[in-house]
Enzyme design. Structure first.
Site, short mmCIF file in Angstrom:
data_model
loop_
_atom_site.label_atom_id
_atom_site.label_comp_id
_atom_site.label_asym_id
_atom_site.label_seq_id
_atom_site.Cartn_x
_atom_site.Cartn_y
_atom_site.Cartn_z
CG ASP A 1 -12.23 -10.59 -49.57
OD1 ASP A 1 -12.29 -9.97 -50.66
OD2 ASP A 1 -12.56 -10.08 -48.48
CG ASP B 1 -10.15 -5.27 -57.59
OD1 ASP B 1 -9.99 -4.06 -57.74
OD2 ASP B 1 -11.20 -5.87 -57.91
CB CYS C 1 -13.18 0.89 -59.14
SG CYS C 1 -13.88 0.56 -57.53
C1 LIG Z 1 -12.70 -3.98 -54.66
S1 LIG Z 1 -13.21 -5.31 -53.70
C2 LIG Z 1 -12.70 -6.69 -54.65
C3 LIG Z 1 -13.53 -6.96 -55.88
C4 LIG Z 1 -13.15 -8.24 -56.58
N1 LIG Z 1 -11.74 -8.36 -56.82
C5 LIG Z 1 -13.88 -8.42 -57.89
O1 LIG Z 1 -13.32 -8.25 -58.96
O2 LIG Z 1 -15.06 -8.78 -57.83
C6 LIG Z 1 -12.04 -5.30 -52.40
C7 LIG Z 1 -12.07 -6.50 -51.51
O3 LIG Z 1 -10.96 -6.39 -50.60
C8 LIG Z 1 -11.32 -7.06 -49.42
N2 LIG Z 1 -10.41 -6.63 -48.34
C9 LIG Z 1 -10.51 -5.56 -47.53
N3 LIG Z 1 -9.47 -5.53 -46.66
C10 LIG Z 1 -8.71 -6.60 -46.94
C11 LIG Z 1 -7.50 -7.10 -46.40
N4 LIG Z 1 -6.87 -6.51 -45.39
N5 LIG Z 1 -6.99 -8.24 -46.92
C12 LIG Z 1 -7.62 -8.86 -47.95
N6 LIG Z 1 -8.77 -8.42 -48.51
C13 LIG Z 1 -9.30 -7.31 -48.01
C14 LIG Z 1 -12.77 -6.68 -49.21
O4 LIG Z 1 -13.40 -7.62 -48.37
C15 LIG Z 1 -13.29 -6.67 -50.65
O5 LIG Z 1 -13.93 -7.87 -50.97
#
Ligand SMILES: C[S@@+](CC[C@H](N)C(=O)[O-])C[C@H]1O[C@@H](n2cnc3c(N)ncnc32)[C@H](O)[C@@H]1O
Length: 394
Positions: A253, A291, A344
């Protein structure tokens, strides 16, 4: 607290939110300043606030304005409650109704379907109507109600019937949910889940049924190396781990702080998940899950203030970010491997349109697309969710 005092508290909190406070913060501030409020009071006030935020547009219409007091009046009208008897001004009750407010109560109540259309931001309504087509009215209705509590049964520890029995022994009743093989919908005792032995021992995790169903769309067979590129708290990685116990799962992440609970959750579940530092992923994987950060529009029953905070500019930024993340994550998909893109969101610009643009480069092909919509009674409907499984062609 009396029912009327709880309404007064909800009015105060809604006004704080209207002035810019995040909903959770406003509720916490109120609870800290109101030590006399018991857990029943806090839960009831929270329910009023979240009900009013979910239905802010229609309650404002019914209550004659956008203030906390207006919204609560709107809520009482929908509930068929006696606002005159509650708004007495005595003790901690809200001040008595003005003549103008009293006249609102005499007006006929529009039907729920018509009211539901007001509960989307004005700028987003046409886009949602176009994207959801024939389902728009039904989704609008379902999104007004409280979301159920869903559990994912950890099949690494037990089966669905075993989890149900363990929960029932602790006073938590649940029903299997048809959307996912592992899903249970809690029908009573939801507040006890996180202190239950079934939860502590890793038999169940809190996870919406649509998220579970999304992970079930991809077969774990032959996926020895799995990357969860946007792992957050690890919900999808843990769900995948239960289905593919022998897979080597790496969680990544951009914000490592968001992954801090993964080790404890994995331990509880008996899963093996390795954490990668931001940008520190190396090598190729048989399955990469994305995700993606998104509008969250499919989950707005749970975070209704986010619905009113989203702007066209923020949505455009998210769509751009999703493109960047897809491109970065795709570099780690081994030839012949799979990419599972999920959001989502209910919006096509974050879902199907995003994926159609991505596959235009000819490196990936679409294997399957799944759209999960909150339909039917709100107390049974899972969140809105989207999952696309892609195959690396070259
Ligand atoms: C929808 S949430 C993930 C929820 C998680 N997969 C779960 O099931 O609990 C999206 C995540 O993407 C991360 N994120 C945002 N930009 C990102 C990037 N450029 N690379 C990787 N992760 C990123 C955020 O920090 C966040 O935790």
């Amino acid at each position: 607290m009396t029912p009327a005092a709880r309404l007064s508290a909800a009015i105060t909190i809604l006004d704080a939110i209207r002035e810019g406070a995040p909903a959770e913060q406003a509720l916490t501030n109120w609870a800290r300043a109101s030590r006399y409020a018991g857990s029943g009071d806090r839960a009831a006030v929270r329910d009023h606030v979240f009900d009013a935020l979910r239905c802010r547009g229609s309650f404002a219409l019914l209550g004659g304005g956008e203030s906390g007091r207006n919204l609560i009046l709107g809520l009482l009208r929908v509930q068929g409650a006696d606002a005159v008897a509650l708004f007495t001004g005595e003790g901690h009750a809200p001040a008595p109704l003005t003549a103008e407010e009293a006249s609102l109560l005499a007006a006929p109540l529009p039907e729920a379907g018509a009211l539901a259309l007001h509960d989307w931001p004005d700028w987003l309504r046409p886009q949602l109507a176009a994207d959801l087509g024939a389902d728009f009215a039904a989704v609008s209705l379902a999104m007004r109600g409280r979301a159920p509590v869903f559990l994912r049964v950890n099949t690494g520890r037990t089966d669905r019937a075993g989890a149900q029995a363990a929960l029932a022994a602790e006073g938590i009743d649940s029903l299997p949910h048809p959307l996912a093989e592992t899903a249970l919908r809690v029908i009573s005792g939801a507040r006890r889940v996180q202190s239950s032995a079934a939860y502590r021992d890793g038999l169940v995790e809190l996870q919406d049924a649509a998220s579970q169903a999304a992970v079930e769309t991809v077969s774990p067979a032959g996926r020895a190396r799995v990357l969860d590129y946007c792992a957050g708290g690890g919900g999808k990685a843990l769900a995948l781990a239960a289905r593919a116990p022998d897979a080597r799962i790496v969680a990544h992440d951009i914000d490592p702080g968001r992954m801090r609970d993964i080790p404890a959750r994995a331990k509880r579940a008996g899963a093996r998940i390795t954490l990668a530092p931001p940008g520190g992923v190396s090598g190729m994987f048989d399955l990469v899950m994305v995700d993606a950060p998104c509008s969250g529009s499919g989950t707005w029953r749970r975070t209704p203030d986010a619905k009113w905070r989203l702007t066209p500019e923020a949505l455009a930024r998210l769509v751009g970010l999703q493109q960047e993340i897809l491109a970065a994550a795709a570099r780690h998909v081994a030839p012949g491997g799979a990419l599972l893109y999920m959001t989502c969101s209910l919006l096509d610009c974050e879902n199907g349109a995003q994926i159609r643009r991505f596959v235009e480069r000819g490196i990936f092909g679409i294997v399957a697309e799944h759209r999960f919509l909150p339909l039917g009674p709100a107390e049974e409907a899972a969140d809105g969710f989207y999952a696309a499984q892609l195959h690396r062609l070259r």
